[in-house]
Design a protein around this motif. Structure first.
Motif, PDB file in Angstrom:
ATOM      1  N   ILE A   1       0.836  -1.202   0.000  1.00  0.00           N
ATOM      2  CA  ILE A   1       0.000   0.000   0.000  1.00  0.00           C
ATOM      3  C   ILE A   1       0.870   1.251   0.000  1.00  0.00           C
ATOM      4  O   ILE A   1       0.603   2.210  -0.740  1.00  0.00           O
ATOM      5  CB  ILE A   1      -0.948  -0.024   1.220  1.00  0.00           C
ATOM      6  CG1 ILE A   1      -2.005  -1.118   1.041  1.00  0.00           C
ATOM      7  CG2 ILE A   1      -1.613   1.338   1.425  1.00  0.00           C
ATOM      8  CD1 ILE A   1      -2.841  -1.390   2.283  1.00  0.00           C
ATOM      9  N   ALA A   2       1.926   1.242   0.800  1.00  0.00           N
ATOM     10  CA  ALA A   2       2.826   2.406   0.874  1.00  0.00           C
ATOM     11  C   ALA A   2       3.428   2.720  -0.487  1.00  0.00           C
ATOM     12  O   ALA A   2       3.637   3.895  -0.833  1.00  0.00           O
ATOM     13  CB  ALA A   2       3.928   2.146   1.901  1.00  0.00           C
ATOM     14  N   ASP A   3       3.706   1.693  -1.283  1.00  0.00           N
ATOM     15  CA  ASP A   3       4.294   1.898  -2.608  1.00  0.00           C
ATOM     16  C   ASP A   3       3.329   2.593  -3.563  1.00  0.00           C
ATOM     17  O   ASP A   3       3.766   3.194  -4.544  1.00  0.00           O
ATOM     18  CB  ASP A   3       4.721   0.552  -3.203  1.00  0.00           C
ATOM     19  CG  ASP A   3       5.921  -0.047  -2.483  1.00  0.00           C
ATOM     20  OD1 ASP A   3       6.619   0.703  -1.781  1.00  0.00           O
ATOM     21  OD2 ASP A   3       6.138  -1.273  -2.617  1.00  0.00           O
ATOM     22  N   ARG A   4       2.029   2.485  -3.306  1.00  0.00           N
ATOM     23  CA  ARG A   4       1.021   3.048  -4.204  1.00  0.00           C
ATOM     24  C   ARG A   4       0.503   4.417  -3.763  1.00  0.00           C
ATOM     25  O   ARG A   4       0.022   5.188  -4.593  1.00  0.00           O
ATOM     26  CB  ARG A   4      -0.179   2.085  -4.296  1.00  0.00           C
ATOM     27  CG  ARG A   4       0.117   0.799  -5.041  1.00  0.00           C
ATOM     28  CD  ARG A   4       0.092   1.025  -6.535  1.00  0.00           C
ATOM     29  NE  ARG A   4       0.187  -0.217  -7.282  1.00  0.00           N
ATOM     30  CZ  ARG A   4      -0.136  -0.347  -8.554  1.00  0.00           C
ATOM     31  NH1 ARG A   4      -0.564   0.701  -9.229  1.00  0.00           N
ATOM     32  NH2 ARG A   4      -0.010  -1.496  -9.169  1.00  0.00           N
ATOM     33  N   LEU A   5       0.540   4.670  -2.467  1.00  0.00           N
ATOM     34  CA  LEU A   5      -0.050   5.912  -1.967  1.00  0.00           C
ATOM     35  C   LEU A   5       0.767   7.133  -2.385  1.00  0.00           C
ATOM     36  O   LEU A   5       1.997   7.095  -2.386  1.00  0.00           O
ATOM     37  CB  LEU A   5      -0.143   5.874  -0.441  1.00  0.00           C
ATOM     38  CG  LEU A   5      -1.231   4.998   0.184  1.00  0.00           C
ATOM     39  CD1 LEU A   5      -1.130   5.055   1.702  1.00  0.00           C
ATOM     40  CD2 LEU A   5      -2.620   5.434  -0.265  1.00  0.00           C
TER      41      LEU A   5
ATOM     42  N   ALA B   1      -1.608 -15.863   0.219  1.00  0.00           N
ATOM     43  CA  ALA B   1      -0.904 -16.304  -0.990  1.00  0.00           C
ATOM     44  C   ALA B   1      -0.682 -15.143  -1.949  1.00  0.00           C
ATOM     45  O   ALA B   1       0.390 -15.004  -2.546  1.00  0.00           O
ATOM     46  CB  ALA B   1      -1.693 -17.419  -1.668  1.00  0.00           C
ATOM     47  N   ALA B   2      -1.698 -14.290  -2.100  1.00  0.00           N
ATOM     48  CA  ALA B   2      -1.565 -13.143  -3.007  1.00  0.00           C
ATOM     49  C   ALA B   2      -0.503 -12.169  -2.512  1.00  0.00           C
ATOM     50  O   ALA B   2       0.357 -11.716  -3.289  1.00  0.00           O
ATOM     51  CB  ALA B   2      -2.910 -12.431  -3.141  1.00  0.00           C
ATOM     52  N   ILE B   3      -0.534 -11.851  -1.229  1.00  0.00           N
ATOM     53  CA  ILE B   3       0.425 -10.897  -0.674  1.00  0.00           C
ATOM     54  C   ILE B   3       1.843 -11.448  -0.794  1.00  0.00           C
ATOM     55  O   ILE B   3       2.793 -10.715  -1.114  1.00  0.00           O
ATOM     56  CB  ILE B   3       0.077 -10.557   0.782  1.00  0.00           C
ATOM     57  CG1 ILE B   3      -1.319  -9.930   0.876  1.00  0.00           C
ATOM     58  CG2 ILE B   3       1.130  -9.636   1.383  1.00  0.00           C
ATOM     59  CD1 ILE B   3      -1.509  -8.648   0.106  1.00  0.00           C
ATOM     60  N   ARG B   4       2.013 -12.739  -0.554  1.00  0.00           N
ATOM     61  CA  ARG B   4       3.341 -13.353  -0.684  1.00  0.00           C
ATOM     62  C   ARG B   4       3.859 -13.274  -2.108  1.00  0.00           C
ATOM     63  O   ARG B   4       5.071 -13.210  -2.339  1.00  0.00           O
ATOM     64  CB  ARG B   4       3.281 -14.817  -0.228  1.00  0.00           C
ATOM     65  CG  ARG B   4       3.272 -14.989   1.285  1.00  0.00           C
ATOM     66  CD  ARG B   4       3.168 -16.449   1.677  1.00  0.00           C
ATOM     67  NE  ARG B   4       3.217 -16.621   3.121  1.00  0.00           N
ATOM     68  CZ  ARG B   4       2.890 -17.740   3.750  1.00  0.00           C
ATOM     69  NH1 ARG B   4       2.508 -18.808   3.044  1.00  0.00           N
ATOM     70  NH2 ARG B   4       2.952 -17.819   5.069  1.00  0.00           N
ATOM     71  N   ASP B   5       2.940 -13.246  -3.068  1.00  0.00           N
ATOM     72  CA  ASP B   5       3.327 -13.115  -4.475  1.00  0.00           C
ATOM     73  C   ASP B   5       3.595 -11.665  -4.859  1.00  0.00           C
ATOM     74  O   ASP B   5       3.863 -11.371  -6.028  1.00  0.00           O
ATOM     75  CB  ASP B   5       2.229 -13.685  -5.377  1.00  0.00           C
ATOM     76  CG  ASP B   5       2.213 -15.200  -5.380  1.00  0.00           C
ATOM     77  OD1 ASP B   5       3.201 -15.803  -4.911  1.00  0.00           O
ATOM     78  OD2 ASP B   5       1.216 -15.783  -5.844  1.00  0.00           O
ATOM     79  N   GLY B   6       3.453 -10.775  -3.897  1.00  0.00           N
ATOM     80  CA  GLY B   6       3.724  -9.364  -4.168  1.00  0.00           C
ATOM     81  C   GLY B   6       2.592  -8.631  -4.849  1.00  0.00           C
ATOM     82  O   GLY B   6       2.806  -7.613  -5.520  1.00  0.00           O
ATOM     83  N   ARG B   7       1.355  -9.107  -4.665  1.00  0.00           N
ATOM     84  CA  ARG B   7       0.201  -8.450  -5.298  1.00  0.00           C
ATOM     85  C   ARG B   7      -0.945  -8.353  -4.291  1.00  0.00           C
ATOM     86  O   ARG B   7      -0.998  -9.102  -3.321  1.00  0.00           O
ATOM     87  CB  ARG B   7      -0.259  -9.233  -6.531  1.00  0.00           C
ATOM     88  CG  ARG B   7      -0.589 -10.686  -6.257  1.00  0.00           C
ATOM     89  CD  ARG B   7      -0.886 -11.483  -7.520  1.00  0.00           C
ATOM     90  NE  ARG B   7      -1.046 -12.900  -7.226  1.00  0.00           N
ATOM     91  CZ  ARG B   7      -2.160 -13.465  -6.799  1.00  0.00           C
ATOM     92  NH1 ARG B   7      -3.252 -12.719  -6.622  1.00  0.00           N
ATOM     93  NH2 ARG B   7      -2.217 -14.764  -6.546  1.00  0.00           N
ATOM     94  N   PHE B   8      -1.837  -7.407  -4.528  1.00  0.00           N
ATOM     95  CA  PHE B   8      -3.012  -7.276  -3.678  1.00  0.00           C
ATOM     96  C   PHE B   8      -3.943  -8.467  -3.901  1.00  0.00           C
ATOM     97  O   PHE B   8      -3.960  -9.066  -4.984  1.00  0.00           O
ATOM     98  CB  PHE B   8      -3.746  -5.976  -3.973  1.00  0.00           C
ATOM     99  CG  PHE B   8      -2.941  -4.743  -3.657  1.00  0.00           C
ATOM    100  CD1 PHE B   8      -2.585  -4.456  -2.353  1.00  0.00           C
ATOM    101  CD2 PHE B   8      -2.524  -3.886  -4.666  1.00  0.00           C
ATOM    102  CE1 PHE B   8      -1.831  -3.328  -2.047  1.00  0.00           C
ATOM    103  CE2 PHE B   8      -1.773  -2.761  -4.378  1.00  0.00           C
ATOM    104  CZ  PHE B   8      -1.428  -2.485  -3.060  1.00  0.00           C
ATOM    105  N   SER B   9      -4.749  -8.775  -2.891  1.00  0.00           N
ATOM    106  CA  SER B   9      -5.627  -9.941  -3.010  1.00  0.00           C
ATOM    107  C   SER B   9      -7.033  -9.570  -3.465  1.00  0.00           C
ATOM    108  O   SER B   9      -7.946 -10.403  -3.399  1.00  0.00           O
ATOM    109  CB  SER B   9      -5.708 -10.678  -1.662  1.00  0.00           C
ATOM    110  OG  SER B   9      -6.601 -10.025  -0.774  1.00  0.00           O
TER     111      SER B   9
END
Length: 451
Positions: free
Chosen positions: A94-98, A347-355
């Motif tokens: 989230i910090a990377d997008r804000l 699983a999504a967060i571990r893949d580096g993406r939002f769920s």
């Protein structure tokens, strides 16, 4: 109040309607909203603005039978520790997008039972959040506290992190009712938790209490409310118990033949409502009460009361970001919900993406009708001048919509050039009246009783 016979004629005791904490409601979300759109909506937030943040902790030491929230039981800290790492990774995404300069106007930890976190875990989570965005001026940091799952060390950690509002669930103080709903929580342990909260300078206290529970009577409701009032909460949410055993399997443990009838539910609500009013609490919307100096009361008087997934709020932020499994975010462009299952979310967060797995992008008359419904739920009135100023609808079309809804309720509403108003005697019908402005097919969703 309108006579029960007229309320029955208008369908109050048979209707199943949404609680309208969003519009459209969550059953109408689709998979058209995914991680990319969620990320785009975040990047569109104005720099230097204030947003709200909700953190969902889906674990409980015990699963209360009455609860329909998405939670899971655990006696070990291992899954909680692993989940905390997922939350921290999600916060970094989230910090990377804000955009730059974002602050928090509201921070809320809910669940589940966020107070099952150990003190060091609470401190760790708070730091991870404030690394993303600090609390802004006059910000509110609230945490849902289970009196059965709290101690001095954990309260010290929360107070040190900046918590300035606590929220406790009471449900009912009667031991027979507590046993029937699988929630044993005596008055003494609740009082002790409140005293510990206040000893740490946390002056603001919310409390939840339920009506419509098995074995509830007006006498038992009176006793529980009076005990709650002795704790002097600043805000009270008087929620109607929603018996949905087809959705929440644990509710199958609750004897449905011991539940009050819809007519009895209305009597229970009115019993509690009168007690709060007699104690000089302001009536906030359909089911909240607040002291005269509380922020909700000030927002109501100023016409700034809002409604979100936590109920009524005085938060004026346009953006609410939900963090954790099943959390829902709201943006000016729509809603986005994380994967409900903890495993899929992780699983999504571990893949580096939002769920993000579902949501809704506003279209057509969504924002117009959402505002009409919110105005009714908050203020029991729709200001015609405001709607015509802020939304694309003609005066004749708006008047026709008002008249259509009023006809469906035998003219119990007041319609004029100023707008539409629900008189006090008709307010038990508020959610049904709001449904009259809902464009979506409600037959596909299993909603709760209108009272």
């Amino acid at each position: 109040m309108i006579a029960k016979s007229q309320l029955a004629q208008l369908g109050l005791f048979d209707a199943k309607v949404p609680r309208y904490t969003s519009y459209p409601t969550a059953p109408h979300f689709s998979n058209d909203v995914g991680p990319d759109l969620f990320g785009q909506w975040m990047s569109e937030i104005a720099p230097e603005s204030a947003i709200s943040l909700y953190i969902h902790v889906p674990f409980c030491r015990r699963l209360c039978w009455f609860c329909a929230c998405r939670t899971q039981g655990t006696q070990s800290d291992d899954p909680v520790i692993a989940y905390l790492e997922t939350l921290k990774s999600e916060l970094r995404l989230i910090a990377d997008r804000l955009p730059r300069g974002i602050t928090l106007s509201r921070l809320h930890w809910g669940g589940g039972t966020p107070t099952l976190l150990q003190p060091a875990m609470m401190t760790d989570l708070a730091q991870a959040i404030f690394d993303v965005a600090p609390l802004g001026e006059n910000a509110e940091f609230s945490v849902e506290i289970d009196p059965n799952e709290i101690d001095a060390d954990r309260l010290d950690a929360l107070a040190a992190a900046g918590m300035n509002r606590a929220s406790i669930g009471v449900q009912d103080f009667d031991p027979v009712i507590q046993k029937t709903i699988g929630r044993i929580q005596g008055y003494d342990i609740t009082r002790d938790a409140v005293e510990m909260i206040r000893e740490r300078g946390i002056a603001s206290l919310n409390a939840d209490i339920l009506f419509g529970l098995p074995h509830q009577t007006k006498a038992r409701m009176t006793e529980s409310v009076q005990r709650l009032l002795s704790l002097n909460p600043d805000r009270v949410a008087l929620y109607g118990y929603a018996h949905v055993p087809w959705m929440a399997k644990r509710q199958q443990l609750i004897p449905s033949d011991k539940l009050p009838t819809p007519e009895e539910r209305l009597d229970l609500f009115e019993t509690a409502r009168r007690l709060f009013k007699w104690d000089n609490y302001a009536e906030i919307g359909i089911d909240h009460f607040a002291t005269q100096d509380d922020g909700l009361t000030h927002a109501l008087k100023a016409g700034r009361l809002k409604r979100n997934f936590q109920g009524y709020t005085d938060d004026q932020a346009d953006v609410l970001i939900g963090v954790g499994a099943s959390s829902i975010s709201k943006f000016p462009s729509g809603y986005a919900q994380n994967a409900p299952a903890t495993s899929a979310h992780t699983a999504a967060i571990r893949d580096g993406r939002f769920s993000t797995s579902r949501g809704h992008q506003f279209k057509g008359q969504d924002t117009l009708r959402g505002r009409l419904i919110e105005a009714l739920m908050c203020d029991f009135r729709i200001d015609q001048a405001e709607i015509l100023r802020d939304h694309d609808i003609s005066p004749s079309a708006l008047t026709a919509l008002f008249d259509q809804v009023n006809r469906a309720f035998d003219g119990v509403l007041r319609v004029s050039n100023e707008g539409l108003f629900i008189p006090p005697e008709a307010r038990p019908l508020t959610r049904m009246i709001a449904r009259g402005f809902d464009e979506y097919d409600l037959s596909k969703a299993g909603h709760s009783s209108a009272i």
